[in-house]
Design a protein around this motif. Structure first.
Motif, PDB file in Angstrom:
ATOM      1  N   PHE A 115      -2.728  10.215  -8.679  1.00 49.39           N
ATOM      2  CA  PHE A 115      -3.585   9.257  -8.821  1.00 49.39           C
ATOM      3  C   PHE A 115      -4.427   8.860  -7.522  1.00 49.39           C
ATOM      4  CE2 PHE A 115      -4.718   4.744  -8.690  1.00 49.39           C
ATOM      5  CZ  PHE A 115      -5.571   4.796  -9.887  1.00 49.39           C
ATOM      6  N   GLU A 142      -4.609  10.665  -4.769  1.00 55.03           N
ATOM      7  CA  GLU A 142      -5.193  11.769  -4.080  1.00 55.03           C
ATOM      8  C   GLU A 142      -6.584  11.902  -4.652  1.00 55.03           C
ATOM      9  OE1 GLU A 142      -7.174  15.699  -4.048  1.00 55.03           O
ATOM     10  OE2 GLU A 142      -6.408  14.864  -5.643  1.00 55.03           O
ATOM     11  N   ARG A 143      -6.840  11.669  -6.058  1.00 60.16           N
ATOM     12  CA  ARG A 143      -8.028  11.676  -6.712  1.00 60.16           C
ATOM     13  C   ARG A 143      -9.037  10.237  -6.275  1.00 60.16           C
ATOM     14  NH1 ARG A 143     -10.454  15.957  -7.765  1.00 60.16           N
ATOM     15  NH2 ARG A 143      -8.938  16.384  -5.891  1.00 60.16           N
ATOM     16  N   ILE A 144      -8.395   9.272  -6.366  1.00 58.65           N
ATOM     17  CA  ILE A 144      -9.045   7.746  -6.112  1.00 58.65           C
ATOM     18  C   ILE A 144      -9.602   7.632  -4.916  1.00 58.65           C
ATOM     19  CG2 ILE A 144      -7.233   6.410  -5.611  1.00 58.65           C
ATOM     20  CD1 ILE A 144      -9.845   5.802  -8.295  1.00 58.65           C
ATOM     21  N   HIS A 177      -8.865  11.405   1.208  1.00 60.49           N
ATOM     22  CA  HIS A 177      -7.675  12.215   0.298  1.00 60.49           C
ATOM     23  C   HIS A 177      -7.015  12.956   1.200  1.00 60.49           C
ATOM     24  CE1 HIS A 177     -11.635  14.079  -0.217  1.00 60.49           C
ATOM     25  NE2 HIS A 177     -11.098  15.106  -0.618  1.00 60.49           N
ATOM     26  N   THR A 197      -2.456  18.937  -8.042  1.00 59.65           N
ATOM     27  CA  THR A 197      -3.735  18.358  -7.979  1.00 59.65           C
ATOM     28  C   THR A 197      -4.913  19.150  -8.304  1.00 59.65           C
ATOM     29  OG1 THR A 197      -4.225  19.041  -5.716  1.00 59.65           O
ATOM     30  CG2 THR A 197      -3.216  16.839  -5.884  1.00 59.65           C
ATOM     31  N   SER A 202      -6.655  19.088 -12.714  1.00 64.10           N
ATOM     32  CA  SER A 202      -7.694  18.207 -13.362  1.00 64.10           C
ATOM     33  C   SER A 202      -9.064  19.208 -13.090  1.00 64.10           C
ATOM     34  CB  SER A 202      -7.924  16.974 -12.577  1.00 64.10           C
ATOM     35  OG  SER A 202      -7.890  17.068 -11.164  1.00 64.10           O
ATOM     36  N   GLU A 260     -17.801  15.450  -9.714  1.00 65.62           N
ATOM     37  CA  GLU A 260     -17.259  13.999  -9.546  1.00 65.62           C
ATOM     38  C   GLU A 260     -18.471  12.983  -8.995  1.00 65.62           C
ATOM     39  OE1 GLU A 260     -12.623  14.972  -8.880  1.00 65.62           O
ATOM     40  OE2 GLU A 260     -13.845  15.006  -7.405  1.00 65.62           O
ATOM     41  N   HIS A 298     -10.903   9.172 -14.562  1.00 67.88           N
ATOM     42  CA  HIS A 298     -10.843  10.378 -13.951  1.00 67.88           C
ATOM     43  C   HIS A 298      -9.469  10.453 -13.310  1.00 67.88           C
ATOM     44  CE1 HIS A 298     -11.085  14.397 -12.533  1.00 67.88           C
ATOM     45  NE2 HIS A 298     -11.637  14.049 -11.125  1.00 67.88           N
ATOM     46  N   ALA A 299      -9.225   9.583 -12.342  1.00 68.34           N
ATOM     47  CA  ALA A 299      -8.090   9.627 -11.562  1.00 68.34           C
ATOM     48  C   ALA A 299      -6.782   9.433 -12.394  1.00 68.34           C
ATOM     49  CB  ALA A 299      -8.114   8.544 -10.548  1.00 68.34           C
TER      50      ALA A 299
END
Length: 518
Positions: A220, A222-224, A231, A279, A282, A327, A341-342
């Protein structure tokens, strides 16, 4: 401060661009030298094995020399002038630092709690760098020394010395200053780093025992952090340093490939450390669901044009693992969708982990195939079949959730713009035509510079894999996102005076032209 952190994160990404080829070479080399897969053809005494082993060992160059790679890679992104000379200075002073540490620990290691007579590796905390036995400071040590050298280079490279001392100017002067500056740094490192190593081992134990919750939180975050360009700072210690296993997940997994290929035991049992690199799930399974939601919620009159946008950027995410185009498309329009998405990305990775899926799965299909499917499919096909099932289910979940939210809150995602608004995305043919027009009227770099307010408005510039990162003096002089798209880029991400121009994979050459204009 945020701008400096973002520049640092982008600069760290420069060496990572080399990992794809190295990973493919190691994956294929491992496949062809594993007897469990190739049979007697891969016997170590045979010519087949020996020839492929030459290629395999060459592929290890990048992963075996990661600290050196980042020492010379960081100046490319952060040195304000004469980047090539700064790379040389960083390498020389990094090796000088290792010799300082080697001598300090050889003479007084006991005073610092270091058994310098121990063998390198394992729990000794020692390693070999360029044939120098030294303290294993991994990526952190490399980036610390390189950062110090970059600071000294930016400050002292242009120092004017008397004519009779001219031979000591430029890079020589930077190295002289760095030589004496790094002596106290070496003593401080010999004192502090063994304590850091103890703390890191404790942290490794904690995170390794965190189980599924640890996986969810990590993915979470890493994406956000992607929109902020932070990141890289989160995942680097896990992927390439010793946060969860000595040497990082990439290096440990690649080293373990022969043993993994030779056994049908659960990958999660054999390599429990290889969860941070989930990671990429997604990218392969989430992005198609997002793209489908965009397509099916677009207006009928615009679906053809939207398909021209979505197909290439979705394939880029799936095959290459580069997700910025898709994204950032919805990040600009509806930030809440990026949070969703995260959440979904973290949940996908966690469910896959609970089903026994681990491995180097942070990139796209190319990297996944090289380091997972090609060398391990014969022994671990049930695991990858499980991954496919879980992934496709989450593709559906992504589609349903994104479609519901887009319609529920009427987000103006691509293809849902008001009729009087012009669609800002174009087909590949349109893009090529626009690029040709841009070339005839001036280079893309010139148009970007003009759109950023001219060279007098530029503070500094660097880049990551797909974005030109520029700090400007006055953000009000910067043109709109729509304007940037009209000149041949994919738009911008602006945070006050920090502007990220989304260029694509040709960003290194654009940056070179951009700096030449400055």
């Amino acid at each position: 401060m945020m701008q400096k952190i973002q520049r640092f994160g982008g600069a760290m990404f420069t060496p990572v661009l080399l990992f794809a080829f190295a990973g493919i070479t190691i994956g294929i080399g491992t496949l062809f030298t594993t007897e469990a897969i190739m049979g007697g053809l891969a016997s170590p005494d045979g010519l087949w094995y020996q020839c492929w082993n030459v290629i395999l060992q060459g592929g290890w160059t990048v992963f075996n020399q990661l600290p050196l790679l980042f020492v010379v890679g960081l100046p490319i992104g952060l040195a304000k002038k004469q980047q090539a000379r700064c790379c040389m200075e960083a390498l020389v002073l990094y090796l000088t630092f290792q010799y300082f540490l080697n001598t300090i620990l050889a003479q007084w290691g006991g005073n610092f709690g270091v058994d310098f007579a121990a063998e390198v590796g394992g729990v000794s905390g020692l390693t070999m760098i360029a044939s120098i036995k030294t303290l294993d400071m991994g990526m952190i040590g490399a980036l610390m020394i390189s950062g110090i050298v970059i600071f000294l280079h930016n400050r002292y490279f242009d120092t004017e010395l008397p004519e009779w001392l001219g031979t000591f100017s430029g890079s020589s002067f930077v190295v002289i200053v760095g030589f004496f500056a790094l002596i106290p740094v070496a003593f401080l490192s010999a004192w502090l780093w063994p304590m850091v190593q103890s703390g890191m081992r404790a942290f490794q134990g904690f995170i390794s025992n965190a189980g599924a919750m640890g996986v969810w939180i990590f993915i979470f975050m890493e994406r956000i952090l992607i929109p902020f360009g932070l990141h890289h700072l989160l995942y680097f210690p896990f992927f390439y340093d010793s946060a969860v296993i000595n040497g990082g997940v990439y290096s440990a997994w690649a080293n373990a490939l022969p043993q993994l290929a030779a056994s049908s035991e659960s990958l999660k049992t054999m390599a429990p450390y290889a969860w941070p690199t989930l990671t990429g799930l997604s990218k392969v399974f989430g992005c198609p669901g997002i793209a489908l939601a965009f397509y099916f919620t677009a207006k009928d009159s615009k679906k053809k044009e939207i398909a021209g946008l979505l197909i290439p950027i979705t394939l880029t995410a799936i095959v290459c693992g580069i997700t910025e185009p898709i994204e950032f498309t919805f990040l600009f329009i509806a930030p809440v969708l990026f949070v969703v998405h995260a959440v979904l990305a973290a949940t996908l990775a966690t469910v896959a982990y609970l089903c026994g899926v681990v491995g180097v799965l942070s990139g796209g299909l190319i990297e996944m195939s090289a380091l997972n499917y090609i060398p391990l499919m014969a022994s671990h096909w049930p695991t990858y079949l499980t991954l496919l099932a879980v992934g496709l289910i989450f593709t559906g979940i992504y589609f349903v959730v994104f479609r519901f939210l887009i319609l529920k809150f009427d987000f103006k995602t691509p293809g849902r713009e008001d009729d009087e608004e012009e669609i800002t995305f174009h087909t590949k043919a349109d893009f090529k035509e626009k690029q040709a027009a841009a070339t005839s009227a001036g280079s893309l770099a010139e148009k970007i510079l003009e759109a950023l307010g001219g060279k007098d408005n530029i503070v500094d510039v660097t880049n990551c894999a797909t974005r030109l990162r520029v700090n400007v003096k006055d953000e009000t002089l910067v043109k709109s996102d729509a304007y940037f798209k009209s000149i041949g880029t994919h738009g911008i991400k602006a945070t006050k005076t920090n502007i990220q121009v989304i260029v694509g994979l040709k960003v290194p050459s654009v940056r070179e032209d951009f700096e030449a204009l400055l």
